[in-house]
Design an enzyme around this catalytic site. Structure first.
Site, PDB file in Angstrom:
ATOM      1  N   GLY A  10      44.874  16.830  47.279  1.00  0.00           N
ATOM      2  CA  GLY A  10      44.775  15.461  47.576  1.00  0.00           C
ATOM      3  C   GLY A  10      45.922  15.023  47.949  1.00  0.00           C
ATOM      4  O   GLY A  10      46.375  13.743  47.813  1.00  0.00           O
ATOM      5  N   SER A  12      47.495  14.469  50.965  1.00  0.00           N
ATOM      6  CA  SER A  12      48.023  13.779  52.522  1.00  0.00           C
ATOM      7  C   SER A  12      48.296  12.447  52.419  1.00  0.00           C
ATOM      8  O   SER A  12      48.864  11.838  53.428  1.00  0.00           O
ATOM      9  CB  SER A  12      46.750  14.086  53.150  1.00  0.00           C
ATOM     10  OG  SER A  12      45.505  13.326  52.694  1.00  0.00           O
ATOM     11  N   ARG A  35      41.528  17.752  52.034  1.00  0.00           N
ATOM     12  CA  ARG A  35      40.357  18.389  52.442  1.00  0.00           C
ATOM     13  C   ARG A  35      40.146  18.422  53.863  1.00  0.00           C
ATOM     14  O   ARG A  35      39.820  19.728  54.552  1.00  0.00           O
ATOM     15  CB  ARG A  35      39.181  17.433  52.072  1.00  0.00           C
ATOM     16  CG  ARG A  35      37.746  17.841  52.493  1.00  0.00           C
ATOM     17  CD  ARG A  35      36.664  17.006  51.238  1.00  0.00           C
ATOM     18  NE  ARG A  35      36.738  15.698  51.770  1.00  0.00           N
ATOM     19  CZ  ARG A  35      35.896  15.056  52.824  1.00  0.00           C
ATOM     20  NH1 ARG A  35      34.838  15.842  53.448  1.00  0.00           N
ATOM     21  NH2 ARG A  35      35.800  13.737  53.071  1.00  0.00           N
ATOM     22  N   SER A 140      40.368   7.973  36.205  1.00  0.00           N
ATOM     23  CA  SER A 140      40.007   6.693  37.043  1.00  0.00           C
ATOM     24  C   SER A 140      39.579   5.605  35.799  1.00  0.00           C
ATOM     25  O   SER A 140      39.062   5.926  34.855  1.00  0.00           O
ATOM     26  CB  SER A 140      38.829   6.897  37.952  1.00  0.00           C
ATOM     27  OG  SER A 140      38.502   5.503  38.382  1.00  0.00           O
ATOM     28  N   TYR A 153      31.161   1.604  38.833  1.00  0.00           N
ATOM     29  CA  TYR A 153      31.013   2.683  39.312  1.00  0.00           C
ATOM     30  C   TYR A 153      30.464   4.013  38.647  1.00  0.00           C
ATOM     31  O   TYR A 153      31.109   4.864  38.073  1.00  0.00           O
ATOM     32  CB  TYR A 153      32.363   3.396  40.105  1.00  0.00           C
ATOM     33  CG  TYR A 153      33.241   2.723  40.940  1.00  0.00           C
ATOM     34  CD1 TYR A 153      33.171   2.694  42.196  1.00  0.00           C
ATOM     35  CD2 TYR A 153      33.866   1.633  40.574  1.00  0.00           C
ATOM     36  CE1 TYR A 153      33.952   2.145  43.201  1.00  0.00           C
ATOM     37  CE2 TYR A 153      34.627   0.685  41.363  1.00  0.00           C
ATOM     38  CZ  TYR A 153      34.496   1.002  42.734  1.00  0.00           C
ATOM     39  OH  TYR A 153      35.422   0.359  43.570  1.00  0.00           O
ATOM     40  N   ALA A 158      30.945   8.402  35.295  1.00  0.00           N
ATOM     41  CA  ALA A 158      30.434   9.900  34.256  1.00  0.00           C
ATOM     42  C   ALA A 158      31.330  10.971  34.612  1.00  0.00           C
ATOM     43  O   ALA A 158      31.857  11.887  33.799  1.00  0.00           O
ATOM     44  CB  ALA A 158      29.127   9.896  34.789  1.00  0.00           C
ATOM     45  N   SER A 159      31.530  11.159  35.939  1.00  0.00           N
ATOM     46  CA  SER A 159      32.262  12.397  36.416  1.00  0.00           C
ATOM     47  C   SER A 159      33.832  12.398  35.874  1.00  0.00           C
ATOM     48  O   SER A 159      34.373  13.542  35.352  1.00  0.00           O
ATOM     49  CB  SER A 159      32.157  12.580  37.790  1.00  0.00           C
ATOM     50  OG  SER A 159      32.698  11.701  38.644  1.00  0.00           O
ATOM     51  N   LYS A 160      34.255  11.376  35.923  1.00  0.00           N
ATOM     52  CA  LYS A 160      35.753  11.083  35.604  1.00  0.00           C
ATOM     53  C   LYS A 160      35.876  11.098  34.019  1.00  0.00           C
ATOM     54  O   LYS A 160      36.903  11.680  33.616  1.00  0.00           O
ATOM     55  CB  LYS A 160      36.169   9.858  36.287  1.00  0.00           C
ATOM     56  CG  LYS A 160      36.671   9.715  37.624  1.00  0.00           C
ATOM     57  CD  LYS A 160      37.558  10.989  38.061  1.00  0.00           C
ATOM     58  CE  LYS A 160      38.330  10.796  39.425  1.00  0.00           C
ATOM     59  NZ  LYS A 160      39.036  11.445  39.778  1.00  0.00           N
ATOM     60  N   ILE A 189      44.649   0.539  42.543  1.00  0.00           N
ATOM     61  CA  ILE A 189      46.065   1.229  42.982  1.00  0.00           C
ATOM     62  C   ILE A 189      46.001   0.902  44.739  1.00  0.00           C
ATOM     63  O   ILE A 189      44.886   1.040  45.171  1.00  0.00           O
ATOM     64  CB  ILE A 189      46.216   2.786  42.902  1.00  0.00           C
ATOM     65  CG1 ILE A 189      46.339   2.976  41.650  1.00  0.00           C
ATOM     66  CG2 ILE A 189      47.319   3.315  43.500  1.00  0.00           C
ATOM     67  CD1 ILE A 189      47.344   2.275  40.682  1.00  0.00           C
TER      68      ILE A 189
END
Length: 249
Positions: A10, A12, A35, A140, A153, A158-160, A189
């Protein structure tokens, strides 16, 4: 052969690009990934080359189960080694609990937690051979701040959260090889672009709730990542370090 080589996903724009710039002086080889933003990635690559850093650019989707292996393979084929991984790539899913679907949740886990696991697993055999092996994931604040005055969110959170647990488990696994594994957790940010993120108005509103009185800059987070990659951070592992201006004091 390069003295020290890092993969940054990530890269770019935003935190990933700022991290790459922080490493120009301390790394001789960088593998920077995006990506699909080839133009943004090439801009960072041109800066790296101008600073005397050898750089490899790679485009690909980390939700592809084979991509982590491919990324590590390309890094090792180009540089002959791999010392550090910065797993910065990820994305928010801006849906409420009721709006989200199981497919959304699975995609969040694939992009944020499972992709990190796959990349770290592929990189581990090479990082173990480094004198200063380092892995840093980017989490996050959404996994830590649950308030009615800040957008929730649930799928990303959950995923973080799973990402942070994976970091701690991997830190334990790699400690015997002298490799450190940590997580940096950004707050609000200011991104280079706001696609798939909060609007400028929402960021301004969130900033009012930050004790330091401003949104963070990508360079604020990159500084923490750079430190964790440095030899000075050799006794820090399994930690989740918040860079958020005091958002959840």
């Amino acid at each position: 052969m390069s003295k020290r080589v890092a993969i940054i996903t990530g890269a770019s724009s935003g935190i990933g690009a700022a991290t790459a710039r922080k490493l120009f002086e301390s790394f001789d080889g960088l593998v920077i990934h995006a990506r699909k933003s080839a133009a943004g990635l090439e801009r960072v690559a041109e800066e790296a080359r101008g600073a005397g850093v050898e750089v490899l650019t790679v485009l690909g989707d980390l939700t592809d189960s084979n991509f982590g292996d491919q990324l590590v393979k390309q890094a090792v084929e180009r540089f002959g080694r791999l010392d550090c991984v910065v797993a910065n790539a990820g994305f928010p899913i801006i849906k409420t609990f009721e709006e989200g679907t199981r497919a959304d949740l699975e995609y969040a886990f694939q992009g944020n937690a499972i992709s990190f696991y796959s990349l770290a697993k592929a990189a581990a055999p090479f990082i173990r051979q480094s004198e200063n092996g380092r892995v840093v994931a980017v989490g996050s604040f959404t996994s830590h701040v649950f308030r009615t005055d800040i957008r929730n969110y649930p799928l990303s959170a959950a995923s973080k959260g799973a990402l942070e647990v994976t970091v701690k488990s991997l830190a334990l696994e790699l400690a015997k090889s002298g490799v450190t594994v940590n997580c940096v957790i950004p707050g609000c940010i200011q991104k280079d672009h706001m696609e798939d993120s909060v609007s400028d108005e929402e960021l301004t509103e969130q900033t009012r709730r930050i004790p330091l009185g401003r949104a963070g800059q990508p360079s604020d987070v990159a500084s923490a990542i750079s430190f964790l990659l440095s030899p000075d951070a050799g006794y820090i592992t399994g930690q989740c370090i918040h860079v958020n201006g005091g958002l959840h004091i």
